[in-house]
Structure formats: structure tokens, C-alpha cells
Write an enzyme that holds these catalytic residues in place. Structure first.
Site, mmCIF file in Angstrom:
data_model
loop_
_atom_site.group_PDB
_atom_site.id
_atom_site.type_symbol
_atom_site.label_atom_id
_atom_site.label_comp_id
_atom_site.label_asym_id
_atom_site.label_seq_id
_atom_site.Cartn_x
_atom_site.Cartn_y
_atom_site.Cartn_z
ATOM 1 N N CYS A 225 -61.094 -34.524 2.380
ATOM 2 C CA CYS A 225 -62.442 -34.906 2.725
ATOM 3 C C CYS A 225 -63.378 -33.528 2.251
ATOM 4 O O CYS A 225 -63.010 -33.160 0.895
ATOM 5 C CB CYS A 225 -63.014 -35.275 4.064
ATOM 6 S SG CYS A 225 -64.661 -35.785 4.058
ATOM 7 N N HIS B 125 -59.928 -40.024 4.227
ATOM 8 C CA HIS B 125 -59.100 -39.477 5.375
ATOM 9 C C HIS B 125 -57.814 -40.219 5.197
ATOM 10 O O HIS B 125 -57.742 -41.365 6.095
ATOM 11 C CB HIS B 125 -60.103 -39.663 6.699
ATOM 12 C CG HIS B 125 -61.088 -38.656 6.594
ATOM 13 N ND1 HIS B 125 -60.977 -37.394 6.905
ATOM 14 C CD2 HIS B 125 -62.485 -38.843 6.166
ATOM 15 C CE1 HIS B 125 -62.341 -36.790 6.922
ATOM 16 N NE2 HIS B 125 -63.115 -37.581 6.497
ATOM 17 N N GLU C 176 -55.572 -39.335 7.417
ATOM 18 C CA GLU C 176 -55.216 -39.417 8.848
ATOM 19 C C GLU C 176 -55.868 -40.320 9.824
ATOM 20 O O GLU C 176 -55.802 -40.987 10.834
ATOM 21 C CB GLU C 176 -55.694 -38.033 9.590
ATOM 22 C CG GLU C 176 -57.154 -37.607 9.847
ATOM 23 C CD GLU C 176 -57.895 -37.358 8.649
ATOM 24 O OE1 GLU C 176 -58.818 -37.040 8.855
ATOM 25 O OE2 GLU C 176 -57.418 -37.401 7.547
#
Length: 200
Positions: free
Chosen positions: A81, A181, A183
Site C-alpha cells: 500500500c 493489501h 494481508e
């Protein structure tokens, strides 16, 4: 087991990044310690919020030197990001230009789209030869939250469209980065992180 450091400079989803890498089998530490960051098998540069604020946080821990030392030692890193965005030459937000780390050529500018931020799930036009996206279907979706983007850079470039095409991932030698992202991207993100770990 691969050792990964998530760089703690006061920005980013540190714990969610830690958990995501632990999920795929890495030994993870979250730290601003320069020695640990330089010596780990992989360094993750996270980031959320404003480009300028992230650069201020990096400056406070001498992040530019950490990144430079890793690359000089031929050790890979992954930007996520705004952690991807700060790897470029400069970022422009609200008319203010801030120097980035200049690891990759390019300029971060406002995303030209009718709705900002670009928030939610979207597909990626995966570039041929990508290691990050190896084994993934073309319609795989990843989670994005951003209002700024890079439009041109070097290396293997994957793109996404939201109002206009922008760089959603780049792989350039030791440097990998994603605008989305991983994650927060469920199984797809886990596969991408596994692919990056496997290439370390």
C-alpha cells in the site's frame, strides 16, 4: 523457516501483516531495529495514510538507509500500500510534493476516478512472468484502499482499473510491491505472500 521483519515506523497494519506472514509459515518480528531489518530473509515495508506522514516516520528510524543497505546486500523487500508508494521518487498529495525513497522510478499522484478512495475488492491484470501471482486465476480479487497511485514504472508491472489503469503490483529485481493489501485479501493474499516467501 524464513525470517521476515515487518518494519515498524509508526504506520501500517503491523499486526495483521505479522499474522498473515505467520499464517504462511514465516518467523515474523515487528521492529524498527536496523540490524534485524537488514539481516532478515525478507523485509516488509507496510504503510497506510498519507505519503508525507509515512516518509516522516521512515526518516525517524533512518528507513532510507535500512532499505539501501538491504538492496546493497542483495536482500529482497516487499512494499504494501503506502509502503509501496514510498518506494517511488515522489508523491503528490493536495498539491504538496514529497520526496520518496527513489528505489523505483515513478510518481505517486491522485487516482483519476469518479469515486475515491478506491476501496474494496478488484482484479489484477497479472503480468507475464510474475512470481507474486504464480498459480493464480485471472479473476482473483484483492482488497484495495487508496486514493493515490503510480501510473508508470519499471520492472514487471501488473495493473488494475478503477477509473483508469494504475500500477497495482511491481516486481523489479529485489523489490516487490503491491498497492492492494495482501494481508486483508484472504486466501489470495496468503498465496501471494507464500509466493514471495518461496522466492526469498
Amino acid at each position: 523457516m524464513k525470517r521476515v521483519v515487518v518494519l515498524d515506523y509508526g504506520s501500517g497494519n503491523l499486526r495483521s501483516a505479522q499474522r498473515a506472514f505467520e499464517r504462511v509459515g514465516a518467523e515474523v518480528s515487528v521492529t524498527s531495529d536496523a540490524h534485524a531489518a537488514v539481516e532478515a530473509d525478507g523485509l516488509v515495508v507496510p504503510g497506510v495514510g498519507a505519503f508525507a506522514a509515512c516518509m516522516t516516520g521512515l526518516a525517524a528510524i533512518d528507513g532510507a538507509a535500512i532499505v539501501a543497505q538491504r538492496l546493497a546486500a542483495l536482500r529482497p523487500l516487499l512494499g504494501i500500500c503506502v509502503g509501496m508508494q514510498v518506494l517511488f521518487g515522489e508523491g503528490v498529495e493536495h498539491g504538496v510534493e514529497t520526496d520518496g525513497l527513489s528505489v523505483l522510478p515513478g510518481r505517486v499522484e491522485a487516482l483519476r476516478a469518479p469515486i475515491r478512495p478506491h476501496m474494496g475488492w478488484n482484479t489484477v491484470q497479472m503480468c507475464a512472468g510474475s512470481k507474486l501471482f504464480a498459480g493464480m486465476a485471472a479473476d482473483t480479487r484483492f482488497y484495495f484502499v487508496h486514493s493515490y497511485a503510480v501510473h508508470h514504472t519499471s520492472g514487471l508491472v501488473s495493473t488494475t482499473v478503477h477509473g483508469e489503469p494504475f500500477v497495482s503490483a511491481v516486481e523489479d529485481g529485489l523489490v516487490s510491491a503491491t498497492q492492494f493489501h495482501p494481508e486483508k485479501s484472504g486466501d489470495a493474499g496468503a498465496t501471494l505472500l507464500e509466493n514471495w516467501l518461496g522466492a526469498l
